[in-house]
Design a protein around this motif. Sequence first.
Motif, PDB file in Angstrom:
ATOM      1  N   VAL A 228      -5.045  -2.823   7.303  1.00 50.27           N
ATOM      2  CA  VAL A 228      -6.441  -2.765   6.903  1.00 50.27           C
ATOM      3  C   VAL A 228      -6.630  -1.901   5.659  1.00 50.27           C
ATOM      4  O   VAL A 228      -7.729  -1.808   5.139  1.00 50.27           O
ATOM      5  N   ASN A 229      -5.582  -1.295   5.184  1.00 50.50           N
ATOM      6  CA  ASN A 229      -5.656  -0.519   3.950  1.00 50.50           C
ATOM      7  C   ASN A 229      -5.468  -1.467   2.775  1.00 50.50           C
ATOM      8  O   ASN A 229      -4.405  -2.054   2.614  1.00 50.50           O
ATOM      9  N   PRO A 230      -6.482  -1.660   1.929  1.00 51.24           N
ATOM     10  CA  PRO A 230      -6.372  -2.651   0.849  1.00 51.24           C
ATOM     11  C   PRO A 230      -5.231  -2.391  -0.120  1.00 51.24           C
ATOM     12  O   PRO A 230      -4.736  -3.318  -0.746  1.00 51.24           O
ATOM     13  N   PHE A 231      -4.819  -1.142  -0.238  1.00 54.36           N
ATOM     14  CA  PHE A 231      -3.761  -0.790  -1.179  1.00 54.36           C
ATOM     15  C   PHE A 231      -2.377  -0.972  -0.561  1.00 54.36           C
ATOM     16  O   PHE A 231      -1.515  -1.652  -1.115  1.00 54.36           O
ATOM     17  N   THR A 232      -2.155  -0.349   0.590  1.00 55.98           N
ATOM     18  CA  THR A 232      -0.804  -0.236   1.137  1.00 55.98           C
ATOM     19  C   THR A 232      -0.446  -1.303   2.153  1.00 55.98           C
ATOM     20  O   THR A 232       0.646  -1.279   2.724  1.00 55.98           O
ATOM     21  N   SER A 233      -1.326  -2.269   2.395  1.00 55.38           N
ATOM     22  CA  SER A 233      -1.116  -3.268   3.449  1.00 55.38           C
ATOM     23  C   SER A 233       0.207  -4.024   3.375  1.00 55.38           C
ATOM     24  O   SER A 233       0.745  -4.403   4.422  1.00 55.38           O
ATOM     25  N   PRO A 234       0.812  -4.265   2.192  1.00 56.71           N
ATOM     26  CA  PRO A 234       2.102  -4.960   2.194  1.00 56.71           C
ATOM     27  C   PRO A 234       3.234  -4.168   2.833  1.00 56.71           C
ATOM     28  O   PRO A 234       4.340  -4.695   2.991  1.00 56.71           O
TER      29      PRO A 234
END
Length: 369
Positions: A228-234
């Motif tokens: 759910v973190n837009p930055f670290t989601s990968p």
Amino acid sequence: MIASSFFALAVLPSALGLPAVKLPYERRYDECTTRSKRMSWTNLTSTEKIEYLNADLCLISSPPKSGLPGAKNRWDELQYVHIAQTDYVHGVGAFLPFHRYYMKVHEHVLRTECNYTGPIPYWDEPADIGKINEAAVFDTETGFGGNGTGAAGCVTDGPFANLTLRLQVDLTTEEYCLSRFFNDRALAQGARANVDACMAKDKFTDAWNCLEAGPHGAGHGGVSGTMVNPFTSPGDPIFFLHHGYLDKLWWDWQSANLSTRLTEIGGNNTQRGPGFGGFPGGGFGPFPGGDNSSFPFPPGFPPTNGSNPFPFPFPGQNRTLNKAFTDYFNDGGNTTTLNHTLWSGGIMENVTIADVMDPRGGFVCTEYF
């Protein structure tokens, strides 16, 4: 907003390998001899599933190769690429094309560096609505492991148990665990009826906004935690199956009118909202199914494992654009065009949106089943 001092994005444009503006658009990859297969996870054999999981584990255990600061393995470098440009690949016209490109970058390193030869899987999310805990994709033996445990939601079973991530939203490093907080209510916003509403949109900009705000937000919110973190989601390996599904939806929409939709693009290059559910010029749009206050976050959310899930300004706050990106999108303005440059930090060559519009074509070279 990510600080402008990270990596080489504050140095000369040539360091990014971004070309000067060239019009009209030009595809560089026209031929494709053997297309890879993209299939639902449930249609892979047990052997194929294990081989795919092992290929991701190979990337996690492989040393970094692209010289991206803070990365200790190849997986970190893939995550770095997404973190560095989150503000420029969400809530913008390049959202769908970038993630199609990013999927290809991931596939490329799986095949060329970890000798993976099987199909690229996607997660058929509507099939698991109401039973995410039972989803085959989260099986602990032939899947991605299950839900997180404890206050931090750390994943402690399956092939990615106790996976350590380290890149923060500002590209500094501080270790944290892969986390999940399964949420059936959030995943339900990706129901087939909502997908069909997106498929019914006539224009690219409307279809993109619908897909990003609906099925996209639903998959990320359904897994939650790292996702759910837009930055670290990968950092969560399930990210690539989620975006494989989303890319399939875009392709399904394109396929309904190929003569127009293989070249239809638009939207702004910059936005004011976070990565999920944002609209061009509209700031932070609500999560699917209601306003943000009613989004069904689980107990213990936000996670306290060092990964802030909402590291962005709220609507109305000033945001500083990083000209290392915006000056070299190659569009000649703030409207996304087929000339728009897609960047992966040197993991794979830069391409343009034109190169990825047809996934059957020479660069992406794949087909969905």
